[in-house]
Design an enzyme around this catalytic site. Structure first.
Site, mmCIF file in Angstrom:
data_model
loop_
_atom_site.group_PDB
_atom_site.id
_atom_site.type_symbol
_atom_site.label_atom_id
_atom_site.label_comp_id
_atom_site.label_asym_id
_atom_site.label_seq_id
_atom_site.Cartn_x
_atom_site.Cartn_y
_atom_site.Cartn_z
ATOM 1 N N ASN A 1 -59.475 -115.217 3.297
ATOM 2 C CA ASN A 1 -59.649 -114.574 4.596
ATOM 3 C C ASN A 1 -58.348 -113.832 4.894
ATOM 4 O OD1 ASN A 1 -59.356 -114.121 7.431
ATOM 5 N ND2 ASN A 1 -61.045 -115.532 7.773
ATOM 6 N N ALA A 2 -58.439 -112.541 5.106
ATOM 7 C CA ALA A 2 -57.243 -111.716 5.259
ATOM 8 C C ALA A 2 -56.380 -112.169 6.437
ATOM 9 C CB ALA A 2 -57.647 -110.263 5.440
ATOM 10 N N PHE B 1 -58.258 -106.270 2.225
ATOM 11 C CA PHE B 1 -59.657 -105.832 2.292
ATOM 12 C C PHE B 1 -59.906 -104.839 1.138
ATOM 13 C CE2 PHE B 1 -58.207 -106.686 6.640
ATOM 14 C CZ PHE B 1 -59.139 -107.612 7.088
ATOM 15 N N CYS C 1 -62.678 -98.042 10.505
ATOM 16 C CA CYS C 1 -63.927 -97.295 10.330
ATOM 17 C C CYS C 1 -64.883 -97.583 11.491
ATOM 18 C CB CYS C 1 -64.573 -97.608 8.989
ATOM 19 S SG CYS C 1 -64.917 -99.350 8.751
HETATM 20 N N1 SAH Z 1 -60.722 -100.817 0.851
HETATM 21 C C1 SAH Z 1 -62.034 -100.864 0.269
HETATM 22 C C2 SAH Z 1 -63.135 -100.992 1.284
HETATM 23 C C3 SAH Z 1 -63.045 -102.199 2.171
HETATM 24 S S1 SAH Z 1 -64.545 -102.589 2.969
HETATM 25 C C4 SAH Z 1 -62.265 -99.605 -0.555
HETATM 26 O O1 SAH Z 1 -61.614 -98.601 -0.291
HETATM 27 O O2 SAH Z 1 -63.114 -99.633 -1.433
HETATM 28 C C5 SAH Z 1 -64.148 -104.056 3.788
HETATM 29 C C6 SAH Z 1 -63.956 -105.262 2.887
HETATM 30 O O3 SAH Z 1 -63.490 -106.316 3.714
HETATM 31 C C7 SAH Z 1 -65.192 -105.790 2.191
HETATM 32 O O4 SAH Z 1 -64.954 -105.829 0.821
HETATM 33 C C8 SAH Z 1 -65.352 -107.234 2.731
HETATM 34 O O5 SAH Z 1 -65.734 -108.156 1.723
HETATM 35 C C9 SAH Z 1 -63.963 -107.541 3.194
HETATM 36 N N2 SAH Z 1 -63.807 -108.521 4.276
HETATM 37 C C10 SAH Z 1 -64.518 -108.651 5.415
HETATM 38 N N3 SAH Z 1 -63.993 -109.603 6.216
HETATM 39 C C11 SAH Z 1 -62.909 -110.101 5.556
HETATM 40 C C12 SAH Z 1 -61.938 -111.083 5.858
HETATM 41 N N4 SAH Z 1 -61.954 -111.751 7.012
HETATM 42 N N5 SAH Z 1 -60.959 -111.315 4.969
HETATM 43 C C13 SAH Z 1 -60.909 -110.643 3.798
HETATM 44 N N6 SAH Z 1 -61.800 -109.689 3.468
HETATM 45 C C14 SAH Z 1 -62.790 -109.424 4.323
#
Ligand code: SAH
Length: 409
Positions: A292-293, A245, A353
């Site tokens: 997708n994570a 993410f 968060c």
């Molecule tokens: N770590 C980052 C903030 C992350 S915010 C920082 O410090 O700047 C959350 C992120 O998760 C977003 O960029 C969004 O695009 C991503 N996201 C949401 N669902 C996801 C998923 N299922 N798989 C991968 N990424 C995802």
């Protein structure tokens, strides 16, 4: 007369001397009175017993059923939170009070914010300015207005004046969230500039540089609440790093300095494109994976991939207390997969968060995941949002970010 008599006799006299000022009033229930006494600042619509329909966004005097004044609040005609307290006394000139609070907020950052030209300048209730979020990205100030009261023209003017004077920015931009304006029954508005002409800039946090752009479509902006956690994570990270993410790469870029190889994962291509530009800006070589994570972690851990450091910073899974169980399952799965992939002596940086997931619930899930992964955790740091997102303990909603750093064996 013994001193305690003097104290007892004194109290009602002081109370009665504070008569509600002229202007709109709202009478609130005993339940709301008790909530305010505990230091909270919100009154729900169901706790407003009577009000002579104040104008949307008006400053109203708040009293109990006996007419005792509890202070002044900003009124919203549409939000479930009908009143947001702004003072324990009468407020004759709200824009003047707002100016003073903005100056105080700037002084607070002056004192507490280091090693960055990007930070949250106004954090709504955390700066006693409910309904207002303001961020600074180097020479661009970005304003978000969330309520009717903050949308009033004299308020906007006061804001532009104070930020122009206090921060001398090249531009002040307004970031509009259309669905928030709809909920607040405010007329639609476009994002755009309130002052100046600059629409993009470069900012730095902890010596790492980032692109910022206000323009629609390529909107960039940082998760400023994690700023201090980036620096903390960099104290422990090592070896091969997986930043899950990663958004625009902030953890990844901070950890690049101390590790041999960094990979960032996100499902958003536009975010990864900015991450890649940020890497170039810092002369770093990094890998970005659009995925997708959940799927990627499952595949990688099944394939026996190993890392020395994993960062998990997902979006808020629990939007309300109702989907708490689903949220906890999500956190558990991510942490379980990450822990399985960590080499002995590895570092897990894991965040939530979601306001609705408490720190102890989140910790509990990570501990369960470690048990299932047959790993032992040692807590290196128990962290929260950066100090430019002030937590007011009597307003629990101001505290939402959890960030644990673990040594994992
Ligand atoms: N770590 C980052 C903030 C992350 S915010 C920082 O410090 O700047 C959350 C992120 O998760 C977003 O960029 C969004 O695009 C991503 N996201 C949401 N669902 C996801 C998923 N299922 N798989 C991968 N990424 C995802």
């Amino acid at each position: 007369m013994p001193p305690h008599h003097a104290r007892v006799a004194h109290r009602p006299i002081v109370r009665e001397s504070v008569a509600p000022p002229a202007g709109p009033k709202a009478v609130i229930s005993l339940r709301a009175v008790n909530r305010l006494k505990s230091g909270h600042v919100w009154v729900y619509r169901s706790d407003v017993l009577s009000s002579a329909s104040p104008a949307p966004g008006a400053v109203v005097a708040v009293t109990d059923e006996r007419g005792r004044l509890f202070g002044s609040a900003l009124y919203s005609s549409s939000s479930q939170i009908a009143l947001r307290m702004i003072s324990s006394g009468p407020v004759a000139d709200f824009p003047a009070l707002l100016r003073e609070r903005v100056r105080n907020a700037l002084a607070y950052r002056e004192k507490l914010v280091r090693d960055t030209d990007a930070y949250r300048v106004i954090f709504s209730e955390g700066d006693f300015l409910p309904g207002l979020i303001v961020d600074r990205y180097n020479d661009i100030v970005s304003v978000q207005i969330l309520t009717q009261a903050m949308d009033a023209e004299p308020v906007r003017k006061a804001l532009v004046d104070e930020f122009s004077q206090g921060l001398s920015p090249a531009a002040i931009a307004e970031r509009v969230e259309p669905h928030i304006r709809e909920l607040e029954q405010l007329p639609a508005r476009e994002s755009g500039l309130l002052m100046g002409g600059k629409t993009s800039t470069i900012f730095s946090m902890n010596g790492v540089r980032f692109h910022y752009d206000i323009r629609e479509g390529q909107k960039t902006g940082a998760f400023l609440d994690q700023r201090e956690n980036y620096a903390a994570a960099a104290q422990y990270a090592h070896g091969e790093v997986l930043d899950v993410f990663c958004y625009q790469g902030a953890f990844a870029l901070h950890l690049a300095k101390v590790s041999s190889q960094v990979t960032g994962v996100d499902s958003s291509r536009p975010a990864l494109e900015v991450a890649d530009r940020n890497a170039a800006l810092n002369q770093r070589e990094m890998d970005w994976i659009e995925a997708n994570a959940f799927d990627l972690l499952k595949d990688y851990s099944a394939a026996g991939r190993q890392y020395d450091t994993v960062v998990l910073d997902p979006p808020a899974f629990a939007k309300s207390r109702k989907n708490l169980d689903t949220a906890l399952r999500g956190y558990k799965e991510l942490n379980l997969r990450a822990l399985k992939m960590l080499r002995a002596g590895g570092i897990l940086v894991t965040c939530s968060c979601s306001y609705h997931v408490s720190e102890s619930e989140f910790l509990g899930v990570v501990v369960e995941a470690a048990r299932d992964a047959h790993k032992t955790l040692r807590l290196l740091e128990r962290r929260t949002q950066a100090k430019d997102h002030p937590i007011v303990p009597s307003v629990p909603e101001t505290a939402y970010l959890k960030c644990f750093i673990f040594d994992v064996t």
